[in-house]
Design a protein around this motif. Structure first.
Motif, PDB file in Angstrom:
ATOM      1  N   GLU A 101       0.852  -1.198   0.000  1.00  0.00           N
ATOM      2  CA  GLU A 101       0.000   0.000   0.000  1.00  0.00           C
ATOM      3  C   GLU A 101       0.890   1.251   0.000  1.00  0.00           C
ATOM      4  OE1 GLU A 101      -3.192   0.248  -0.311  1.00  0.00           O
ATOM      5  OE2 GLU A 101      -3.671   2.278   0.358  1.00  0.00           O
ATOM      6  N   MET A 102       1.985   1.195   0.744  1.00  0.00           N
ATOM      7  CA  MET A 102       2.884   2.353   0.830  1.00  0.00           C
ATOM      8  C   MET A 102       3.732   2.498  -0.424  1.00  0.00           C
ATOM      9  SD  MET A 102       2.912   4.496   3.058  1.00  0.00           S
ATOM     10  CE  MET A 102       2.775   5.038   4.688  1.00  0.00           C
ATOM     11  N   TYR A 103       4.264   1.362  -0.865  1.00  0.00           N
ATOM     12  CA  TYR A 103       5.185   1.396  -2.014  1.00  0.00           C
ATOM     13  C   TYR A 103       4.688   0.445  -3.093  1.00  0.00           C
ATOM     14  CZ  TYR A 103       8.152   3.489   1.593  1.00  0.00           C
ATOM     15  OH  TYR A 103       8.643   4.275   2.594  1.00  0.00           O
ATOM     16  N   THR A 108       9.051   5.024  -7.432  1.00  0.00           N
ATOM     17  CA  THR A 108      10.444   5.407  -7.738  1.00  0.00           C
ATOM     18  C   THR A 108      10.907   6.690  -7.046  1.00  0.00           C
ATOM     19  OG1 THR A 108       9.604   6.496  -9.695  1.00  0.00           O
ATOM     20  CG2 THR A 108      10.663   4.383 -10.048  1.00  0.00           C
ATOM     21  N   THR A 109      10.035   7.295  -6.240  1.00  0.00           N
ATOM     22  CA  THR A 109      10.367   8.623  -5.706  1.00  0.00           C
ATOM     23  C   THR A 109      11.122   8.536  -4.377  1.00  0.00           C
ATOM     24  OG1 THR A 109       8.419   9.476  -6.782  1.00  0.00           O
ATOM     25  CG2 THR A 109       9.334  10.829  -5.031  1.00  0.00           C
ATOM     26  N   THR A 137       6.893  12.052   4.443  1.00  0.00           N
ATOM     27  CA  THR A 137       6.204  12.893   3.454  1.00  0.00           C
ATOM     28  C   THR A 137       4.916  12.207   3.010  1.00  0.00           C
ATOM     29  OG1 THR A 137       8.296  13.780   2.675  1.00  0.00           O
ATOM     30  CG2 THR A 137       6.429  14.021   1.193  1.00  0.00           C
ATOM     31  N   LYS A 138       5.017  10.913   2.700  1.00  0.00           N
ATOM     32  CA  LYS A 138       3.820  10.177   2.274  1.00  0.00           C
ATOM     33  C   LYS A 138       2.752  10.175   3.370  1.00  0.00           C
ATOM     34  CE  LYS A 138       4.037   6.285  -0.003  1.00  0.00           C
ATOM     35  NZ  LYS A 138       3.307   6.453  -1.263  1.00  0.00           N
ATOM     36  N   LEU A 140       2.274  12.235   5.807  1.00  0.00           N
ATOM     37  CA  LEU A 140       1.681  13.565   6.009  1.00  0.00           C
ATOM     38  C   LEU A 140       0.686  13.881   4.889  1.00  0.00           C
ATOM     39  CD1 LEU A 140       4.800  15.632   7.201  1.00  0.00           C
ATOM     40  CD2 LEU A 140       2.975  14.638   8.599  1.00  0.00           C
ATOM     41  N   LEU A 141       1.033  13.513   3.652  1.00  0.00           N
ATOM     42  CA  LEU A 141       0.139  13.800   2.530  1.00  0.00           C
ATOM     43  C   LEU A 141      -1.077  12.863   2.525  1.00  0.00           C
ATOM     44  CD1 LEU A 141       2.779  14.507  -0.267  1.00  0.00           C
ATOM     45  CD2 LEU A 141       1.449  16.165   1.054  1.00  0.00           C
ATOM     46  N   GLN A 142      -0.883  11.650   3.014  1.00  0.00           N
ATOM     47  CA  GLN A 142      -2.006  10.706   3.063  1.00  0.00           C
ATOM     48  C   GLN A 142      -3.045  11.144   4.092  1.00  0.00           C
ATOM     49  OE1 GLN A 142       0.370   7.276   3.968  1.00  0.00           O
ATOM     50  NE2 GLN A 142       0.650   6.715   1.824  1.00  0.00           N
ATOM     51  N   CYS A 143      -2.555  11.609   5.240  1.00  0.00           N
ATOM     52  CA  CYS A 143      -3.454  11.942   6.351  1.00  0.00           C
ATOM     53  C   CYS A 143      -3.839  13.423   6.340  1.00  0.00           C
ATOM     54  CB  CYS A 143      -2.753  11.566   7.660  1.00  0.00           C
ATOM     55  SG  CYS A 143      -3.707  11.838   9.141  1.00  0.00           S
ATOM     56  N   LEU A 144      -2.941  14.253   5.885  1.00  0.00           N
ATOM     57  CA  LEU A 144      -3.066  15.720   5.969  1.00  0.00           C
ATOM     58  C   LEU A 144      -3.590  16.181   7.326  1.00  0.00           C
ATOM     59  CD1 LEU A 144      -4.055  17.110   2.447  1.00  0.00           C
ATOM     60  CD2 LEU A 144      -1.955  17.446   3.743  1.00  0.00           C
ATOM     61  N   PRO A 145      -2.857  15.863   8.390  1.00  0.00           N
ATOM     62  CA  PRO A 145      -3.281  16.302   9.725  1.00  0.00           C
ATOM     63  C   PRO A 145      -2.973  17.791   9.915  1.00  0.00           C
ATOM     64  CG  PRO A 145      -1.126  15.304   9.854  1.00  0.00           C
ATOM     65  CD  PRO A 145      -1.533  15.214   8.403  1.00  0.00           C
ATOM     66  N   ASP A 146      -3.501  18.370  10.979  1.00  0.00           N
ATOM     67  CA  ASP A 146      -3.115  19.748  11.328  1.00  0.00           C
ATOM     68  C   ASP A 146      -1.732  19.748  11.946  1.00  0.00           C
ATOM     69  OD1 ASP A 146      -5.760  21.379  11.003  1.00  0.00           O
ATOM     70  OD2 ASP A 146      -6.297  19.478  11.947  1.00  0.00           O
ATOM     71  N   VAL A 147      -1.487  18.735  12.812  1.00  0.00           N
ATOM     72  CA  VAL A 147      -0.173  18.633  13.465  1.00  0.00           C
ATOM     73  C   VAL A 147       0.320  17.189  13.383  1.00  0.00           C
ATOM     74  CG1 VAL A 147      -0.727  20.463  15.127  1.00  0.00           C
ATOM     75  CG2 VAL A 147      -1.057  18.102  15.782  1.00  0.00           C
ATOM     76  N   ALA A 148       1.647  17.044  13.398  1.00  0.00           N
ATOM     77  CA  ALA A 148       2.227  15.699  13.504  1.00  0.00           C
ATOM     78  C   ALA A 148       3.255  15.756  14.632  1.00  0.00           C
ATOM     79  CB  ALA A 148       2.881  15.273  12.196  1.00  0.00           C
ATOM     80  N   VAL A 149       3.278  14.696  15.455  1.00  0.00           N
ATOM     81  CA  VAL A 149       4.112  14.700  16.658  1.00  0.00           C
ATOM     82  C   VAL A 149       5.225  13.659  16.530  1.00  0.00           C
ATOM     83  CG1 VAL A 149       4.125  14.376  19.165  1.00  0.00           C
ATOM     84  CG2 VAL A 149       2.139  15.422  18.050  1.00  0.00           C
TER      85      VAL A 149
END
Ligand code: AMP
Length: 283
Positions: A101-103, A108-109, A137-138, A140-149
């Motif tokens: 699912e992730m890769y 290739t990125t 990066t993936k 953060l873009l998959q979830c698009l949260p307001d914050v990440a800890v």
């Protein structure tokens, strides 16, 4: 009935839940992990809850951040116990994707930083931080949260993540949470399960030696000789090798010439095959 943290395994399912929360006007936090959860991870969930209405914990052992001779196959995987731990503190959602699912086929990125990643943990782990940057990066873009800890346990990782999130204009606030330790001072880590009883008692010398060095640095002793003596102390305590033991500046990770408000002390050392890392502020 007791609360059970729901699990989603696909990006579509994750987005559907987060979309629903957004419709309700709720603020979302993401806590990325590789599982084998311990009290350090759970403290990040508590920390995240103070900054958001809903907390997602991702559990993914990211193959891209392991080198060819590292412990990818051996890395502890215990999803059921992890979900129970997350449920006990009422975590809102667990995102547990598969490697495919992730890769997916054809992926290739790679996200590469041009500085900060060749020192400390990057020096002996080529490609490690590219792997971290790519997966984070993936996520953060998959979830698009307001914050990440992220934990200060992996201090260099936290600085690297802050850097590329800013460089790439990813619209997420990155928050660092305090490092959690066991009673004897050893930083809690998923890799501590590899330690035998004897190795575990050697491991406790890391925080003791760091504290001693930080105190002496603060009193004005020469940093070079403190680093040399500290490495000898670790070997005498029973460590097999010291990858690094260095005073560096917190946000740039540049070598410290003298003690400033930003100076931190960083270590990675091995007992047998187990590599432990730690860091403390000096000022
Ligand atoms: P890991 O599962 O080891 O990739 O760690 C996931 C997150 O938990 C990272 O942001 C780590 O920095 C954080 N973390 C791991 N151990 C600790 C600890 N002892 N204290 C605070 N944060 C931690």
């Amino acid at each position: 009935m007791s609360f059970k943290t729901p699990i989603v395994r696909t990006v579509d399912d994750l987005r559907a839940v987060v979309h629903q929360w957004r419709q309700e006007g709720l603020k979302v936090a993401l806590v990325p992990t590789m599982g084998a959860l311990h009290k350090g991870h759970l403290s990040l969930v508590d920390f995240a809850r103070n900054h958001a209405d809903r907390v997602v914990v991702s559990i993914f052992v990211n193959p891209k951040q392991f080198g060819p001779n590292e412990d990818l196959d051996k890395y502890p995987r215990q999803e059921e116990a992890d979900i129970n731990a997350l449920s006990s503190i009422k975590t809102d959602l667990a995102f547990c994707p598969t490697v495919d699912e992730m890769y997916p086929k054809g992926f290739t990125t790679n996200i590469t930083l041009t500085s900060m990643t060749t020192v400390l943990c990057g020096a002996n782990r080529p490609g490690h931080f590219d792997g971290v940057a790519t997966v984070v990066t993936k996520l953060l873009l998959q979830c698009l949260p307001d914050v990440a800890v992220f934990g200060e346990k992996d201090y260099q990782q936290l600085q690297v993540i802050k850097r590329f999130v800013s460089d790439l204009d990813i619209p997420v606030s990155i928050l660092g949470a305090p490092l959690i330790r066991d009673g004897d001072g050893l930083a809690t880590s998923s890799r501590n399960v590899y330690l035998t009883e004897e190795e575990r008692s050697i491991a406790q010398y890391i925080p003791k030696i760091l504290q001693d060095m930080a105190k002496k640095a603060h009193q004005g002793q020469n940093l070079e000789s403190l680093m040399e003596d500290g490495a000898i102390d670790l070997i005498e305590a029973g460590f097999d090798s010291v990858d690094y033991l260095e005073f560096r500046e917190a946000s740039t990770l540049l070598t410290s010439q003298t003690v400033t408000n930003e100076t931190r002390l960083f270590v990675a050392a091995k007992i047998g095959k187990t590599r432990l890392i730690d860091n403390i502020p000096v000022a």
